[in-house]
Design a protein around this motif. Structure first.
Motif, short mmCIF file in Angstrom:
data_model
loop_
_atom_site.label_atom_id
_atom_site.label_comp_id
_atom_site.label_asym_id
_atom_site.label_seq_id
_atom_site.Cartn_x
_atom_site.Cartn_y
_atom_site.Cartn_z
N VAL A 331 0.83 -1.20 0.00
CA VAL A 331 0.00 0.00 0.00
C VAL A 331 0.87 1.25 0.00
O VAL A 331 0.64 2.20 -0.77
N LEU A 332 1.88 1.27 0.86
CA LEU A 332 2.72 2.46 0.98
C LEU A 332 3.47 2.74 -0.32
O LEU A 332 3.64 3.91 -0.72
N ASP A 333 3.91 1.69 -1.01
CA ASP A 333 4.67 1.91 -2.24
C ASP A 333 3.85 2.61 -3.31
O ASP A 333 4.36 3.42 -4.07
N LEU A 336 2.77 6.52 -1.35
CA LEU A 336 3.73 7.53 -0.91
C LEU A 336 4.37 8.23 -2.10
O LEU A 336 4.54 7.63 -3.17
N PRO A 337 4.75 9.48 -1.92
CA PRO A 337 5.39 10.21 -3.02
C PRO A 337 6.73 9.57 -3.38
O PRO A 337 7.37 8.92 -2.55
N PRO A 338 7.20 9.78 -4.63
CA PRO A 338 8.46 9.18 -5.07
C PRO A 338 9.68 9.62 -4.25
O PRO A 338 10.69 8.93 -4.24
N ILE A 342 13.05 5.45 2.08
CA ILE A 342 13.16 4.51 3.20
C ILE A 342 11.85 4.54 3.98
O ILE A 342 11.34 5.61 4.32
N VAL A 343 11.34 3.33 4.28
CA VAL A 343 10.06 3.22 4.99
C VAL A 343 10.29 2.48 6.30
O VAL A 343 10.90 1.40 6.32
N HIS A 344 9.83 3.07 7.41
CA HIS A 344 9.85 2.43 8.73
C HIS A 344 8.42 1.99 9.05
O HIS A 344 7.52 2.83 9.12
N ALA A 356 10.51 -1.00 14.63
CA ALA A 356 10.25 -0.69 13.23
C ALA A 356 11.05 -1.60 12.31
O ALA A 356 12.23 -1.87 12.55
N VAL A 357 10.39 -2.09 11.27
CA VAL A 357 11.07 -2.78 10.18
C VAL A 357 11.46 -1.73 9.15
O VAL A 357 10.59 -1.02 8.63
N VAL A 358 12.73 -1.61 8.87
CA VAL A 358 13.24 -0.58 7.96
C VAL A 358 13.44 -1.19 6.58
O VAL A 358 14.23 -2.13 6.41
N LEU A 359 12.72 -0.66 5.58
CA LEU A 359 12.72 -1.23 4.24
C LEU A 359 13.19 -0.18 3.23
O LEU A 359 12.76 0.98 3.27
N ASP A 360 14.06 -0.61 2.33
CA ASP A 360 14.53 0.23 1.23
C ASP A 360 13.54 0.10 0.08
O ASP A 360 13.36 -0.99 -0.47
N ARG A 361 12.93 1.18 -0.30
CA ARG A 361 11.85 1.14 -1.29
C ARG A 361 12.34 0.66 -2.66
O ARG A 361 11.67 -0.14 -3.32
#
Length: 675
Positions: A331-333, A336-338, A342-344, A356-361
């Motif tokens: 959903v976030l991908d 969220l704006p371009p 990085i998403v927590h 928090a799980v830290v993910l590289d978009r």
């Protein structure tokens, strides 16, 4: 002649140079890995759970056996025996017996060597089935498997000889099987020994034929319940499905027996990874909260700082934590704006925010179509302290559910199986994210719990043993009604304060503090309660009994899912002591364990059973149905319900509540991230 046959069987067993095909494990009439009455050295597949029921000559046995580790199995057995003659001459029309057995495989089967196992039966029960053994089993050419063992106690009733362990083990103390419950360590591997054995022929996975030489003399039933004319038994098993086995026996030259065994494995769901909800399309949605809600995620907080987004969501649908993280990321991908790289993502439970799980978009987008199943992306994730985003107004504060319920009452000496069936209404109102008003109303539709007439003879305050009075009063009950406030004074600390009707038998106030250092295998907590006993009618009435209770707790869990919990403190009857719980957890939500409680109440004062003990079983309903859901069927099975060692039941205890948020659980369920 019998000994010569067994010696010849042993020579074949240890001297064979080839092995036949692997065949499904056989469970014996005691529900343990075995032949007919005798055990074998083979083990079930790791984590297999078997339910067995057998009957012959007026005795019925029902057994739950769990392969705790690849080498260790345990069996909890309940038996009804008709016409029993005790060693002292007393005669019983019926005995309802509970027993526990353990077996450990010491040596694996090899090309030349047999598997070797050691086992004990009924060492904390009444002693009717008490016995110990060493047993060896070996696959042979021609679809055969041979077993030979050396037994003591129940396994040394026929053809006994002097104990090979020496003179210090020569005598076996007699046991009064009318009491039971306390460990009988002074009898283990003592007294005469005897040899047993057998052959199994399995030309097809669906069929097998067993011939067994039994060293069990059935001293308590022979000549009373049946006549034992021979030590030889034969049996035939048919498996119409891999999980179902039907057996018929001809036993001891005089009796016919039957058995049914049903096996499941928590690691093998009947619907694989489940049907699940379809993965969302990539078209954008108009509102982030609505898009997350469609995936079963309630947006709790959101904050964007430069190239980072901090998002906290409450998972309302998926049992695997990683699956909730994966759905949130999809959903976030798209929303969220371009500029966000990085998403927590943190999971929230009752206002408590997990790490928090830290993910590289960019890496996530590359992995969506990668041929490695996302393995490279999985190696890139890391964990950080809980997110501190801006709270988002909730879309819904109130939720409710109506579902059937079943409340069994097992092991009543007058009727070993009683149960009530009805409908349960569960309601939950979030006054704030961290303040929850929740309750359960139950309406009985059918059942026989109210037919129990046995009254408590306990010398302790009747904090649990008056359960029959609660079952008889009223068909509509308020099982619980509580107001709970959850706090998070630090990233490693969480608190809970609960007030109201905490459970069907007690009301009061319960306060808890949990310290869970990130990245550690352990956690520590403390809980204090001020309680008053509820009236029997299931409404708002109270009785005169009040008690202060509480515990300090230590929790430990390793990467393989093996867990231990130690609770030390004061119990409902005012007794002081400790409870040790050993369990095994699985990534899909299954949990099986055993517990034992020892307090300052003497065994004689405690009464039947000597001390509180039992089995803990937690089965996720998503495993059964294949549909995404978070609820589970949870049961605590006690062989007897007494007052010593009793603890109040409180919904929302912090360790279990916050466990799905932890890095360990998210890591364990990562295979579901892409589902």
């Amino acid at each position: 002649m019998r000994r010569l046959l067994l010696i010849a069987l042993g020579l074949v067993l240890v001297g064979t140079l080839a092995a036949g095909q692997d065949t499904p494990l056989r469970y014996n009439s005691y529900g343990a890995p075995g032949l007919i009455d005798m055990p074998i050295a083979s083990s079930a597949p790791d984590a297999e759970l078997a339910f067995s029921a057998s009957t012959f000559a007026g005795q019925t046995r029902a057994t739950l056996t769990f392969q705790v580790t690849p080498r260790l199995s345990t069996s909890l057995r309940y038996a009804a025996l008709q016409d029993v003659q005790a060693a002292g001459g007393a005669f019983y029309d019926q005995i309802l017996d509970r027993s526990l057995a353990l077996q450990y495989r010491l040596v694996d089967e090899g090309r030349l060597r047999p598997a070797l196992a050691i086992g004990v039966s009924d060492f904390v029960g009444t002693g009717i089935y008490a016995g110990e053994y060493l047993v060896a089993s070996k696959s042979l050419p021609g679809d055969l498997a041979a077993t030979m063992g050396l037994g003591w106690g129940r396994f040394a009733g026929v053809g006994g000889f002097d104990n090979p362990l020496g003179a210090s083990f020569a005598d076996r103390p007699m046991r009064d099987f009318g009491v039971g419950g306390a460990p009988s360590l002074d009898t283990l591997f003592r007294g005469d020994a005897a040899i047993f054995g057998g052959l199994r022929w399995a030309p097809d996975p669906r069929f097998d034929l067993v011939v067994e030489y039994s060293s069990d003399a059935y001293i308590y039933q022979d000549g009373v319940a049946f006549t034992r004319r021979s030590p030889w038994n034969v049996g035939l098993t048919y498996a119409p499905r891999p999980d179902l086995r039907l057996s018929a026996y001809y036993l001891y030259g005089s009796e016919i027996g039957t058995q049914l065994s049903y096996v499941i494995n928590p690691r093998a769901p009947p619907f694989g990874t489940g049907f699940g909800a379809p993965v969302m399309p990539t078209v954008p949605a108009a509102d982030l909260s609505a898009a997350l809600a469609a995936e079963g995620m309630a947006l709790s907080s959101l904050q964007m700082e430069g190239e980072r987004a901090y998002v906290a969501v409450a998972n309302t649908r998926f049992a695997p934590s990683a699956q909730a993280i994966g759905r949130t990321m999809r959903v976030l991908d798209r929303e969220l704006p371009p500029s966000v790289r990085i998403v927590h993502i943190s999971l929230v439970e009752n206002g408590l925010v997990g790490p928090a799980v830290v993910l590289d978009r960019a890496r996530w987008q590359d992995s969506v179509f990668a041929g490695d199943g996302g393995a490279a992306f999985a190696r890139s994730i890391r964990f950080a302290p809980p997110v501190a985003g801006v709270p988002v107004p909730p879309t819904s504060r109130f939720s409710w559910n109506v579902a059937p319920y079943l409340t069994p009452n097992l092991f009543d000496p007058d009727d070993p199986l009683r149960a009530d069936f009805g409908l349960a209404f569960d309601g939950r109102w979030a006054l704030r994210r961290d303040v929850i008003l929740a309750g359960t109303l139950r309406q009985k539709l059918a059942g026989n719990l109210d037919a129990a007439t046995r009254m408590s003879d306990s010398e302790l305050p009747h904090v649990r043993s008056d359960f029959a009075l609660y079952d008889r009063e009223g068909d509509a009950d308020i099982a619980d009604l509580t107001l709970a406030w959850y706090g998070q004074p630090g990233p490693d600390l969480t608190t809970r304060l609960s007030f109201g009707l905490l459970e069907p038998m007690f009301a009061g106030v319960s306060a808890e503090l949990l310290w869970r250092p990130p990245g550690q295998h352990w956690a520590m907590g403390v809980e204090v309660n001020q309680l008053i006993q509820r009236d029997y009618d299931g409404a708002f009435g109270l009785l005169d009994y009040e008690v202060s209770s509480g515990h300090a707790s230590l929790y430990w869990e390793d990467a393989g899912g093996y867990a231990a919990q130690l609770d030390l403190g004061r119990y409902l009857a005012g007794d002081w002591g400790g409870t040790l719980t050993l369990s095994r957890r699985f990534a899909n939500g299954w949990k099986l364990g055993v517990f034992a409680t020892l307090t300052d109440v003497p065994f004689e004062t405690f009464g039947e059973g000597s001390f509180d003990k039992g089995v803990v079983l937690n089965v996720p309903l998503s495993w059964i149905s294949g549909q995404p859901r978070r609820d589970a069927l949870a049961r605590t099975i006690r062989p007897v319900t007494r007052d010593g060692g009793a603890r109040v039941h409180v919904e929302g205890r912090l360790y279990e509540l916050s466990r799905p948020q932890t890095a360990r659980v998210i890591d364990d369920t990562w295979g579901m991230f892409w589902r």
